[in-house]
Scaffold this active site. Structure first.
Site, PDB file in Angstrom:
ATOM      1  N   ARG A 126       0.914  -0.953  -0.068  1.00 18.14           N
ATOM      2  CA  ARG A 126      -0.135   0.093   0.194  1.00 18.14           C
ATOM      3  C   ARG A 126       0.945   1.278  -0.165  1.00 18.14           C
ATOM      4  NH1 ARG A 126       0.673   1.852   5.127  1.00 18.14           N
ATOM      5  NH2 ARG A 126       0.949   0.224   6.793  1.00 18.14           N
ATOM      6  N   ASP A 247       8.746   6.281  15.156  1.00 19.52           N
ATOM      7  CA  ASP A 247       8.224   6.439  13.894  1.00 19.52           C
ATOM      8  C   ASP A 247       7.792   7.805  13.936  1.00 19.52           C
ATOM      9  OD1 ASP A 247       5.798   4.890  12.283  1.00 19.52           O
ATOM     10  OD2 ASP A 247       7.632   5.426  11.684  1.00 19.52           O
TER      11      ASP A 247
END
Ligand SMILES: O=C(O)/C=C(\C=C(/O)C(=O)O)C(=O)O
Length: 296
Positions: A126, A247
């Protein structure tokens, strides 16, 4: 350029956990600013700007000392924003780049001087289009003389298919976010046991015990408690081959935007001793990204 994607947390809490001196956020990104560093035309998402100044302010707020800035798919193979952040951070940051098989030795040497120490191979469908394995093998051969390593990002169902490729890499291979295990299946499930076996069978393979916010079904209200056993298992089984990262700015998060201070407070649950915390946050990332000393 604003999008309907969630913005990074505006005011993360000060963590209760005090990271060891020299702690490294070993997985974070810089996005734009788009006016200066446009996002790639081939991107599959358009994030909000999240620049170097905010990343470095977060580093200091969390009590960390260094960053490993990882090229994200929204910038494609244009590593300019990441390299610019490395230039601003000096010895306090290293980079992981995304490159094409046509990259020249001269370009790689320039990136090395800028602080890049790895390339990233992204397999998440994706996020990126498929790249032939031959291209990855060609890139792996080009970075070997530089002593770089390879960071890979894939989802758990793709582990078996990708293993024959990963086995061909001779350098360290760092797997993002524990290979994104199926948390609901539990640590004894075949999928996670296969991931453990991969690291057990390949001493050059590492993993980041990061991103509970992406994997958890219980979420922040439970301090991502369902993910802790997975991360703790890997920290205790492979204490010298694990890394941790925020992250930040947390691309593609839809359920919630994590509080980075809360993510730091999960660390003592996954690395319960001072020695494990030292290895996870300082010794391992320093060995992998700063072992050459001040090379620039
Ligand atoms: O969208 C995700 O699944 C998470 C990430 C996205 C990327 O890495 C990227 O776009 O390259 C992440 O964890 O950094």
């Amino acid at each position: 350029m604003s999008t309907d994607l969630l913005n990074y947390h505006p005011a993360p809490r000060t963590p209760a956990f005090v990271a060891p001196v020299g702690a490294v956020d070993a997985h974070c990104h810089v996005f734009g600013p788009a006016a200066e560093f446009p996002f790639a035309g081939e991107r599959k998402y358009t994030p909000n700007d999240a620049g170097k100044a905010a990343l470095f302010a977060l580093r200091d707020h969390l009590g960390f000392s260094r960053n490993v800035i990882v090229q994200a798919s929204c910038h494609g193979k244009d590593n300019a924003a990441m390299v610019d952040a490395l230039a601003s951070a000096g010895e306090l940051a290293r980079g992981v780049a995304v490159v094409d098989k046509s990259i020249s030795v001269t370009e790689l040497q320039s990136m090395d001087r800028a602080g890049v120490r790895a390339v990233r191979f992204n397999f998440v469908k994706r996020l990126v289009d498929t790249t032939p394995w031959a291209d990855f093998l060609a890139i792996a051969a080009k970075i070997e003389p530089l002593g770089w390593h390879i960071v890979v990002y894939f989802e758990a169902p793709d582990l078996a298919e990708l293993t024959p490729l990963l086995q061909q890499f001779n350098c360290p291979v760092v797997i993002d976010h524990m290979g994104r295990p199926d948390i609901a299946a539990g640590v004894d499930a075949d999928g996670f046991q296969a991931f453990i076996a991969l690291l057990q069978d390949h001493p050059n393979m590492w993993t980041k015990v990061s991103c509970p916010e992406r994997l958890s079904d219980l979420g922040p209200a439970a301090d991502y408690a369902d993910v802790v056993p997975f991360a703790r298992t890997l920290v205790e089984r492979f204490p010298d081959r694990v890394l941790w990262g925020t992250d930040w700015p947390h691309p593609n998060m839809t359920s919630h935007m994590p509080d980075d201070g809360q993510l730091v407070d999960v660390i003592p649950q996954i690395a319960p001793t001072a020695d494990l915390q030292q290895q996870l946050l300082v010794d391992n990332p320093m060995r992998l990204y700063w072992s050459d000393g001040a090379s620039r």
